[in-house]
Every structure is written in structure tokens, then in C-alpha cells.
Design an enzyme around this catalytic site. Structure first.
Site, PDB file in Angstrom:
ATOM      1  N   ARG A  51     168.750 128.406 157.822  1.00  0.00           N
ATOM      2  CA  ARG A  51     169.558 127.975 156.667  1.00  0.00           C
ATOM      3  C   ARG A  51     170.984 128.404 156.970  1.00  0.00           C
ATOM      4  O   ARG A  51     171.248 129.603 157.160  1.00  0.00           O
ATOM      5  CB  ARG A  51     169.046 128.623 155.388  1.00  0.00           C
ATOM      6  N   HIS A  56     169.327 118.875 153.170  1.00  0.00           N
ATOM      7  CA  HIS A  56     168.215 119.776 152.848  1.00  0.00           C
ATOM      8  C   HIS A  56     166.913 118.965 152.984  1.00  0.00           C
ATOM      9  O   HIS A  56     166.224 118.699 151.995  1.00  0.00           O
ATOM     10  CB  HIS A  56     168.399 120.310 151.428  1.00  0.00           C
ATOM     11  N   GLN A  76     163.385 120.078 151.488  1.00  0.00           N
ATOM     12  CA  GLN A  76     163.261 119.921 150.039  1.00  0.00           C
ATOM     13  C   GLN A  76     162.814 118.495 149.691  1.00  0.00           C
ATOM     14  O   GLN A  76     161.898 118.291 148.891  1.00  0.00           O
ATOM     15  CB  GLN A  76     164.624 120.207 149.377  1.00  0.00           C
ATOM     16  N   ASP A 134     170.262 118.780 140.493  1.00  0.00           N
ATOM     17  CA  ASP A 134     170.453 120.019 141.264  1.00  0.00           C
ATOM     18  C   ASP A 134     171.684 120.700 140.671  1.00  0.00           C
ATOM     19  O   ASP A 134     172.429 120.080 139.900  1.00  0.00           O
ATOM     20  CB  ASP A 134     170.680 119.653 142.751  1.00  0.00           C
ATOM     21  N   CYS A 145     165.348 120.620 142.367  1.00  0.00           N
ATOM     22  CA  CYS A 145     164.936 121.372 143.558  1.00  0.00           C
ATOM     23  C   CYS A 145     164.886 122.881 143.305  1.00  0.00           C
ATOM     24  O   CYS A 145     164.264 123.609 144.067  1.00  0.00           O
ATOM     25  CB  CYS A 145     165.876 121.063 144.709  1.00  0.00           C
ATOM     26  N   ARG A 151     156.718 122.816 148.506  1.00  0.00           N
ATOM     27  CA  ARG A 151     157.492 123.270 149.661  1.00  0.00           C
ATOM     28  C   ARG A 151     156.537 123.910 150.666  1.00  0.00           C
ATOM     29  O   ARG A 151     156.639 123.710 151.873  1.00  0.00           O
ATOM     30  CB  ARG A 151     158.567 124.293 149.240  1.00  0.00           C
TER      31      ARG A 151
HETATM   32  N1   CP Z   1     165.078 124.695 146.580  1.00  0.00           N
HETATM   33  C1   CP Z   1     165.415 125.678 147.424  1.00  0.00           C
HETATM   34  O1   CP Z   1     165.755 125.447 148.579  1.00  0.00           O
HETATM   35  O2   CP Z   1     165.339 126.921 146.899  1.00  0.00           O
HETATM   36  P1   CP Z   1     165.869 128.266 147.594  1.00  0.00           P
HETATM   37  O3   CP Z   1     167.346 128.119 147.705  1.00  0.00           O
HETATM   38  O4   CP Z   1     165.453 129.362 146.663  1.00  0.00           O
HETATM   39  O5   CP Z   1     165.245 128.388 148.933  1.00  0.00           O
HETATM   40  N1  NVA Z   2     172.633 122.199 146.476  1.00  0.00           N
HETATM   41  C1  NVA Z   2     172.068 123.511 146.372  1.00  0.00           C
HETATM   42  C2  NVA Z   2     170.633 123.465 146.745  1.00  0.00           C
HETATM   43  C3  NVA Z   2     169.921 124.767 146.590  1.00  0.00           C
HETATM   44  C4  NVA Z   2     168.490 124.680 147.006  1.00  0.00           C
HETATM   45  C5  NVA Z   2     172.826 124.466 147.266  1.00  0.00           C
HETATM   46  O1  NVA Z   2     173.132 124.119 148.412  1.00  0.00           O
HETATM   47  O2  NVA Z   2     173.155 125.565 146.818  1.00  0.00           O
END
Ligand code: CP
Ligand code: NVA
Length: 620
Positions: free
Chosen positions: A394, A421, A424, A513, A553, A581
Site C-alpha cells: 500500500r 485500489h 477493493q 467513499d 469501501c 476482502r
Molecule cells: N477499504 C480499505 O481498504 O480499508 P483499509 O484502508 O482499512 O484497509
Molecule cells: N479513497 C480512500 C480509500 C480508503 C480505503 C483513501 O485512499 O483513503
């Protein structure tokens, strides 16, 4: 590169870049031959005028060393340098002001304005634009030579918002009221940093950075330090390179050292797929230095490796794994999990999933490994590949994932980047499939920011037919390159509508989101204001189809992008998405790393095709 293309090709190639850079700020250090040759001057003036007209904010910081030296000669003043730095006594300072502020600056302004731009000439003293202090070069006093202490960005932003192109002569003023001559390269870097510029350009008289006569297209900090230490980068290029990295450290996305002796070099760099000169970035980008030997099976950074059938194969594999928890296809395998950003679901679902499959998850938060800071992505990718069978990461910049994939010899999975992402969205479509709601042509409405999650939905629309609508206020659009690619696939209808009610009309899925993604916290207030009215509420849900499913999400900000009532209401499948997930990532892990019998995959594939045939076909 442009020779065999038509004018239409050129415009079309430029389109995604125009969209990407609209409203962004570019700082250009103008100097060298581009400033003295008449044809190059004209080409530069046209380029910056064009950039401004298509909505890019342009700030020019100019040099003028040659003109200063020429005037000194005429006035009978001695010109002295120490290591390429001009020694500036009181008389030289007067000359600097007369030349840079008096004539050079106004010549540039006239030139741009004659070409239809709206340039405004300033020195760093106007509006205390460049507050400076005395600069000691390696402890040596060079006279009235300064370094930038702070930049009056409000003043520059005011000019930019007024449609002007500020042209800045690098003469600053100290708290003591003293004038200071500032190196134009360093002034440009300070201004670009203060403005959080998207790009900083140095126009030079060379092709870019040359090492042993060969152009280096991309330079990263580690390599730069090595070249400087070995004397391969020297002279005036050293402060340019060093200030480039300082600027990048302080938020400038990219620095380009380009050849100002070529007409329209700025346009070529910005608007073509190839680019020119040397780009300076924190770490290396995709496809450079990919080691062809050791090329590994597959990465999962986006949906480019997935087909519609592959998607169903994953669903069936996930179903199978749910029913047969005793399967351990990852026995003896270890997967490294890198997290540059916080995570609940992604981290736990991968960690638990890998363990359930018999593998060993190794979680590495960024404080531990310092990806790109303590160690280059190249080295991290190489080392992790020696210990592990895969890397899940990430990250902020998507290019970092591309580098890990390029340099690592094991598959890399995208666990979220600023751009995409995909894991997701796999869980989301699997959730729809589980609820018997996944139909080709269905209307998926994403209400909110055109962010990484929205981009991945749009990417999916390139492989799975749907009617995708992004309901977002103006200025919060998805990535234009992702959008263009999916539109080009021609299987889905993709729309962006800035009215949430119109967007939600007849939706089969209402998705949302957070309005402020990780890394955008500074923009929170601005975003709260911009997204007012874009909340998924009971009232908005009434405009959707009666069986509409509500998705998010997570993490959620109740009362902002979604009401509590809708989030826990009967149409919400939000916590199923979270659970899935785990299941879909287990399937993904098995398909990339697991020892699953090929006949099993074959069987799933046939089932997937049959499943599709039984579904109603709704044209997109
Ligand atoms: N939806 C998602 O990616 O959650 P986290 O940021 O908690 O991993
Ligand atoms: N768009 C959000 C998604 C979190 C899972 C972010 O990047 O923070």
C-alpha cells in the site's frame, strides 16, 4: 516521435495530459540559449501562452547572467566568480537590479504579451515575494548574495487566479531591508516548493543530464549522489540537481531538466508519451531498468492482467476456498506486506488470508523499512524477493508499486495507491455476485470523489460491461488516463455528472467513499464544502432503483459521504464487502502463488462461462 503522426494524433495524444494538468502549477526556470536566441524566445513565449490558455498555472523565474556580465564589461566593472557563484559587491548588485529587474524581466514580459499571454513582471522585492537572507557559500561571504527564506505565495496565487503569468527576477529582500542577488535555479526551486508545484522545469543548453555523453532519462536521489561524488555531474548542474531533490522532498511532484535549445521542448515534455530531457523523481518509474531476465509470472497492480472470465474464475475460486477451509495452497510461502498508509481491512484480510492458506505473512510498516527514504525501492524489491514469494504493498505514489514490480522478481499486489485500489473493487464485484446482483450493463453510481476507488471502478468498466456514473462536483474528476483507456475498450457507458440526484437516478448500486482520502488531509475543509449535497441519504436512495444496493469501501465518515441510517439500512451490503476482502484476496493469492491443481481452475473456468450465459444480458 512526432514526424509520422498527423495533427489529430498529436492532439489526441495530448488530451489526457491536458486533462491531468488543468489547474496545476508549473514553475519554469528560464535561462540559457532559450533566453538569447530570437527563434527560441518566440517558441518559449508561445509554449507558455498555450499552457496558460489550457488552464495550467505558469510561473517563470528567469536568469540573466550573460546580460549582467555584458553590462559589467561596458561599465568597466570586474566580474568575479567563486565556484560558479557570482561575487556581488554593491556595484554589481546595482548592475544585477538594472539588468535583471530593469531590462531582462521586461523583455520577457513584452515577448509573452506579444504572443497573447498575460505576463506580469516582478522582482522578488515586489510584495516581498522572495524574503531572503545572506547566503554563505561553504562559509565564504560572496557579498550581496542571498538565499530564499520564504515566498509570498498569496501574492503569486493572486496573480495566477487573475489569469496572469508571473515573471520573476530573482532578487530578494532581507528582514534588514537589504537587497540580495539570488541564484535563479535555487529561487525557482524555492518558489516551486512553496507553491507545491506539479512540475519544475529547468531550461538548459544541454539535452538533460549526460553521463559519459549519454542522456539519463530518469534520475533518482541515490544515483544523483553517486554521480556527483564521482564528478560525473559537476559545475552548474550540481545546484540544479540538489535543489531539484530539495524541491521534490518539499512536495514538487517532478523536476525536468530540458534542452532549451530545441524549439517547443516544454510542450514535447509535457504532452507526448515519450518526454524529453531528464526527469528527476524520488524513485524510478515503470519500465525503466526492468530486468528482462528473471521476468516473473504476474503482478496485480491494476486490472490490465484481468479478463471478464478471469474475474469469474476468481469468484469461483473464492467460493471453493470458503467451502474448503482445509486447503493450504500457500504452505511454505511467505508474503511481505508493506504499508506506507494506515489500514484496517486490507492489512487484516491479507494477514489472516495468507495464514489461513498456510502461508506466512510478514507485515512491514513504513517506519520499519523506509521505502524510498531509508532504502530505494530497487533495493527493497530485490531484497524482499530473496526472502519472500510475493509482495503486497500500500503506497502513496502508484509509480512506487510499478518500481517494486519492475525490480522485484516475485509478484507484486496493489493494496491501494493514490491512483488505484483494485483489491477493493474485486471484493465489491464479488459481493454483487454473491447477492446475485451482478449483471452486465447494470448501473453502478459512485457518489463522491473521483479517487483511487472510483478509478478502479472505471478501470473495471474496461473489462466488465456496465453503465458507470460518477456523481462528483466539478474539479473532483477521475484520472483522465484511466478514463480514456476504459472508454477506448468500448464495452461500457461511463459518465460524470455533477448533480447527485441526476447521477443516482435508477441506480442498481449506490457506492461511496470518503471525500478526503489518505494523504489529502490538508484539503479536508475545502472538500467538505465542495461535496455538500453529495451525501448518500435516504432521500438520495429514493432516486435509485427499488432494489438498489448501497456500498462503501470503508472507513466511513457517517454524516459526510453517507448517513448512519443508510449505512446500516436494509439495502446496505457494506459489511459483506469488508468480509469479502478476505475471500477474494485469498483467491487472488492462490491464483498468483498457490499450488492449485490446473484441472480445478479449468473446471472453474467452464462454470464461469456457463454462469455468464445464464445471466440476462443488458446492453451497455
Ligand atoms: N477499504 C480499505 O481498504 O480499508 P483499509 O484502508 O482499512 O484497509
Ligand atoms: N479513497 C480512500 C480509500 C480508503 C480505503 C483513501 O485512499 O483513503
Amino acid at each position: 516521435m512526432l514526424k509520422n503522426t498527423t495533427k489529430e494524433d498529436i492532439l489526441i495524444e495530448a488530451l489526457p495530459y491536458i486533462q491531468r494538468y488543468e489547474g496545476k502549477t508549473f514553475v519554469i526556470k528560464y535561462g540559457g540559449a532559450a533566453m538569447t536566441d530570437t527563434d527560441l524566445q518566440e517558441s518559449f513565449a508561445k509554449d507558455v501562452t498555450l499552457l496558460k490558455k489550457i488552464g495550467i498555472n505558469i510561473v517563470i523565474v528567469h536568469g540573466g547572467g550573460k546580460a549582467i556580465t555584458d553590462l559589467s564589461g561596458k561599465l568597466g566593472l570586474e566580474t568575479r566568480f567563486h565556484d560558479g557563484q557570482r561575487i556581488t559587491d554593491a556595484e554589481t548588485l546595482l548592475n544585477v537590479v538594472m539588468t535583471l529587474v530593469g531590462t531582462t524581466n521586461k523583455d520577457i514580459v513584452r515577448l509573452i504579451n506579444r504572443n497573447g499571454g498575460s505576463a506580469v513582471g516582478l522582482s522578488g522585492m515586489d510584495g516581498e515575494l522572495l524574503q531572503a537572507k545572506k547566503f554563505l557559500y561553504n562559509g565564504i561571504d560572496l557579498g550581496f548574495v542571498g538565499e530564499v527564506e520564504s515566498v509570498n505565495t498569496k501574492f503569486i496565487e493572486l496573480l495566477l487566479s487573475n489569469g496572469s503569468i508571473p515573471v520573476i527576477a530573482p532578487v530578494g529582500v532581507g528582514a534588514d531591508g537589504e537587497m540580495y542577488n539570488i541564484n535563479a535555479d535555487l529561487a525557482a526551486a524555492s518558489i516551486a516548493s512553496a507553491l507545491n508545484a506539479e512540475k519544475l522545469f529547468y531550461m538548459t543548453d544541454t539535452e538533460g543530464i549526460l553521463i559519459d555523453g549519454e542522456l539519463i532519462p530518469t534520475l533518482t536521489n541515490g544515483k544523483a549522489k553517486q554521480y556527483i561524488a564521482e564528478g560525473l555531474i559537476s559545475g552548474g548542474m550540481v545546484p540544479k540537481v540538489q535543489s531539484s531533490f530539495d524541491a521534490i522532498e518539499q512536495g514538487v511532484k517532478k523536476v525536468h531538466i530540458i534542452n532549451g535549445t530545441v524549439t517547443h521542448s516544454i510542450l514535447l515534455e509535457i504532452f507526448t508519451n515519450v518526454g524529453v530531457g531528464t526527469q528527476i523523481i524520488k524513485s524510478e518509474k515503470l519500465k525503466q531498468n526492468i530486468e528482462k531476465k528473471n521476468k516473473k509470472e504476474q503482478d496485480f497492480l491494476d486490472f490490465s492482467t484481468l479478463t471478464k472470465y478471469g474475474l469469474y474464475e476468481l469468484f469461483h475460486l473464492a467460493d471453493k476456498l470458503k467451502k474448503t477451509p482445509e486447503l493450504r495452497p500457500l504452505t511454505g510461502k511467505s508474503i511481505a506486506l508493506i504499508f506506507q498508509k494506515p489500514s484496517l481491512r486490507t492489512r487484516i484480510s491479507f494477514e489472516v488470508g495468507i495464514a489461513q492458506l498456510g502461508g506466512i505473512p510478514i507485515v512491514l510498516n513504513n517506519e520499519t523499512i523506509g521505502l524510498g527514504t531509508r532504502e530505494s525501492s530497487y533495493d527493497v524489491a530485490k531484497v524482499l524477493s530473496r526472502y519472500n514469494d510475493g509482495i503486497v504493498a500500500r503506497v502513496f505514489e502508484h509509480s512506487l508499486l510499478e518500481e517494486l514490480a519492475a525490480h522485484g522478481t516475485v509478484p507484486v499486489i496493489n493494496a491501494l495507491s493514490d491512483l488505484l485500489h483494485p483489491c477493493q473493487i474485486l471484493a465489491d464485484v464479488y459481493t454483487l455476485y454473491e447477492h446475485n446482483a451482478l449483471r452486465p450493463g447494470m448501473k453502478i453510481v459512485f457518489i463522491g470523489d473521483g479517487n483511487n476507488v472510483a478509478n478502479s471502478w472505471i478501470e473495471l468498466a474496461g473489462i466488465f460491461p456496465m453503465h458507470f456514473v460518477l456523481g462528483a462536483p466539478k474539479g473532483f474528476q477521475p484520472d483522465p488516463v484511466v478514463m480514456q483507456k476504459s472508454l477506448a475498450a468500448g464495452i461500457s457507458k461511463i459518465e460524470i455528472i455533477d448533480d447527485p440526484v441526476k447521477a443516482a437516478n435508477g441506480a442498481d448500486v449506490l457506492y461511496t467513499d470518503v471525500w478526503t482520502s489518505m494523504g489529502q488531509e490538508d484539503e479536508k475543509q475545502k472538500r467538505l464544502a465542495a461535496f455538500k449535497g453529495f451525501t448518500i441519504s435516504k432521500k438520495l436512495l429514493d432516486h435509485a432503483s427499488p432494489n438498489c444496493l448501497v456500498m462503501h469501501c470503508l472507513p466511513a465518515h457517517r454524516g459526510e459521504e453517507i448517513t448512519d441510517e443508510v449505512m446500516i439500512g436494509s439495502q446496505s451490503v457494506i459489511f459483506d464487502q469488508a468480509e469479502n476482502r478476505l475471500h477474494i484476496q485469498k483467491a487472488l493469492l492462490c491464483s498468483l502463488f498457490g499450488s492449485i491443481d490446473s484441472s480445478m481452475i479449468q473446471k472453474f473456468s467452464i462454470e464461469a462461462k456457463n454462469y455468464e450465459k445464464t445471466k440476462a444480458t443488458v446492453s451497455a
